[in-house]
Motif scaffolding. Structure first.
Motif, mmCIF file in Angstrom:
data_model
loop_
_atom_site.group_PDB
_atom_site.id
_atom_site.type_symbol
_atom_site.label_atom_id
_atom_site.label_comp_id
_atom_site.label_asym_id
_atom_site.label_seq_id
_atom_site.Cartn_x
_atom_site.Cartn_y
_atom_site.Cartn_z
ATOM 1 N N ALA A 63 -4.726 14.797 -8.045
ATOM 2 C CA ALA A 63 -4.843 15.200 -6.638
ATOM 3 C C ALA A 63 -3.867 14.473 -5.725
ATOM 4 O O ALA A 63 -3.342 15.059 -4.781
ATOM 5 N N ASN A 64 -3.600 13.202 -5.999
ATOM 6 C CA ASN A 64 -2.697 12.444 -5.143
ATOM 7 C C ASN A 64 -1.257 12.449 -5.649
ATOM 8 O O ASN A 64 -0.402 11.756 -5.112
ATOM 9 N N ALA A 65 -0.993 13.221 -6.689
ATOM 10 C CA ALA A 65 0.361 13.421 -7.241
ATOM 11 C C ALA A 65 1.073 12.113 -7.580
ATOM 12 O O ALA A 65 2.278 11.985 -7.403
ATOM 13 N N ASP A 66 0.331 11.163 -8.147
ATOM 14 C CA ASP A 66 0.959 9.894 -8.524
ATOM 15 C C ASP A 66 1.362 9.852 -9.997
ATOM 16 O O ASP A 66 1.818 8.830 -10.501
ATOM 17 N N GLY A 67 1.180 10.961 -10.713
ATOM 18 C CA GLY A 67 1.622 11.036 -12.101
ATOM 19 C C GLY A 67 0.630 10.544 -13.125
ATOM 20 O O GLY A 67 0.936 10.515 -14.318
ATOM 21 N N VAL A 68 -0.558 10.158 -12.681
ATOM 22 C CA VAL A 68 -1.618 9.726 -13.592
ATOM 23 C C VAL A 68 -2.950 10.256 -13.068
ATOM 24 O O VAL A 68 -3.063 10.669 -11.917
ATOM 25 N N VAL A 69 -3.958 10.248 -13.931
ATOM 26 C CA VAL A 69 -5.305 10.661 -13.543
ATOM 27 C C VAL A 69 -6.155 9.406 -13.445
ATOM 28 O O VAL A 69 -6.325 8.684 -14.438
ATOM 29 N N ASP A 70 -6.653 9.132 -12.237
ATOM 30 C CA ASP A 70 -7.510 7.958 -12.058
ATOM 31 C C ASP A 70 -8.967 8.342 -12.300
ATOM 32 O O ASP A 70 -9.281 9.499 -12.610
ATOM 33 N N PHE A 71 -9.860 7.372 -12.182
ATOM 34 C CA PHE A 71 -11.267 7.621 -12.500
ATOM 35 C C PHE A 71 -11.879 8.697 -11.602
ATOM 36 O O PHE A 71 -12.613 9.554 -12.080
ATOM 37 N N GLN A 72 -11.565 8.681 -10.323
ATOM 38 C CA GLN A 72 -12.117 9.690 -9.418
ATOM 39 C C GLN A 72 -11.655 11.094 -9.807
ATOM 40 O O GLN A 72 -12.447 12.043 -9.805
ATOM 41 N N GLU A 73 -10.404 11.229 -10.188
ATOM 42 C CA GLU A 73 -9.881 12.525 -10.610
ATOM 43 C C GLU A 73 -10.538 12.969 -11.925
ATOM 44 O O GLU A 73 -10.843 14.153 -12.114
ATOM 45 N N TYR A 74 -10.768 12.034 -12.817
ATOM 46 C CA TYR A 74 -11.474 12.313 -14.077
ATOM 47 C C TYR A 74 -12.895 12.795 -13.805
ATOM 48 O O TYR A 74 -13.354 13.782 -14.388
ATOM 49 N N VAL A 75 -13.590 12.120 -12.902
ATOM 50 C CA VAL A 75 -14.962 12.516 -12.571
ATOM 51 C C VAL A 75 -14.982 13.921 -11.954
ATOM 52 O O VAL A 75 -15.901 14.695 -12.210
ATOM 53 N N THR A 76 -13.956 14.260 -11.194
ATOM 54 C CA THR A 76 -13.844 15.611 -10.639
ATOM 55 C C THR A 76 -13.777 16.636 -11.767
ATOM 56 O O THR A 76 -14.436 17.679 -11.711
ATOM 57 N N LEU A 77 -13.002 16.345 -12.801
ATOM 58 C CA LEU A 77 -12.923 17.240 -13.967
ATOM 59 C C LEU A 77 -14.285 17.392 -14.619
ATOM 60 O O LEU A 77 -14.742 18.514 -14.882
ATOM 61 N N ILE A 78 -14.937 16.282 -14.891
ATOM 62 C CA ILE A 78 -16.238 16.311 -15.556
ATOM 63 C C ILE A 78 -17.265 17.064 -14.705
ATOM 64 O O ILE A 78 -18.041 17.871 -15.217
ATOM 65 N N SER A 79 -17.244 16.833 -13.409
ATOM 66 C CA SER A 79 -18.170 17.528 -12.503
ATOM 67 C C SER A 79 -17.927 19.030 -12.520
ATOM 68 O O SER A 79 -18.876 19.821 -12.574
ATOM 69 N N SER A 80 -16.668 19.420 -12.475
ATOM 70 C CA SER A 80 -16.333 20.849 -12.475
ATOM 71 C C SER A 80 -16.777 21.523 -13.766
ATOM 72 O O SER A 80 -17.350 22.619 -13.739
ATOM 73 N N ILE A 81 -16.520 20.885 -14.886
ATOM 74 C CA ILE A 81 -16.933 21.449 -16.177
ATOM 75 C C ILE A 81 -18.448 21.533 -16.252
ATOM 76 O O ILE A 81 -19.006 22.525 -16.725
ATOM 77 N N THR A 82 -19.126 20.503 -15.786
ATOM 78 C CA THR A 82 -20.589 20.487 -15.794
ATOM 79 C C THR A 82 -21.149 21.622 -14.945
ATOM 80 O O THR A 82 -22.118 22.287 -15.334
ATOM 81 N N MET A 83 -20.533 21.855 -13.789
ATOM 82 C CA MET A 83 -20.985 22.948 -12.921
ATOM 83 C C MET A 83 -20.787 24.301 -13.609
ATOM 84 O O MET A 83 -21.663 25.175 -13.541
ATOM 85 N N LEU A 84 -19.658 24.483 -14.298
ATOM 86 C CA LEU A 84 -19.427 25.732 -15.023
ATOM 87 C C LEU A 84 -20.441 25.913 -16.142
ATOM 88 O O LEU A 84 -20.957 27.014 -16.359
ATOM 89 N N CYS A 85 -20.734 24.844 -16.857
ATOM 90 C CA CYS A 85 -21.731 24.912 -17.935
ATOM 91 C C CYS A 85 -23.096 25.262 -17.381
ATOM 92 O O CYS A 85 -23.852 26.053 -17.964
ATOM 93 N N ASN A 86 -23.444 24.707 -16.214
ATOM 94 C CA ASN A 86 -24.722 25.013 -15.594
ATOM 95 C C ASN A 86 -24.782 26.477 -15.175
ATOM 96 O O ASN A 86 -25.820 27.125 -15.344
ATOM 97 N N GLU A 87 -23.687 27.016 -14.662
ATOM 98 C CA GLU A 87 -23.646 28.431 -14.282
ATOM 99 C C GLU A 87 -23.892 29.315 -15.510
ATOM 100 O O GLU A 87 -24.646 30.283 -15.450
#
Length: 93
Positions: A63-87
């Protein structure tokens, strides 16, 4: 520990299991993200051999275009996947 606390601890442990192999121990490089997706979410993502798809996932997560995925960005991925699985779970009922 409650089930939620165990789940949180597991998410943290998985991130740190894959982070820091290439540089900063608090971030995931593109190849570390690929390893994490393959090892931990292979049933969902497959073997992530599609470089264009991996590049898009990485770009969308960084999200911040720094070339790496930090913990907050990782949690965003996990949250999004979890929401899709719940749907999908709700549709199956």
């Amino acid at each position: 520990m409650s089930q939620t606390q165990k789940a949180m601890a597991q998410l943290i442990a998985v991130f740190h299991k894959h982070s820091g192999k290439e540089g900063d121990k608090l971030t995931l490089s593109k190849s570390e993200l690929k390893d994490l997706l393959t090892a931990e979410l292979g049933d969902i993502f497959g073997k992530t051999q599609d470089k264009a798809a991996l590049d898009k996932i990485f770009k969308d997560l960084d999200a911040n275009a720094d070339g790496v995925v930090d913990f907050q960005e990782y949690v965003t991925l996990i949250s999004s996947i979890t929401m899709l699985c719940n749907e999908n779970f709700k549709k199956g009922k």
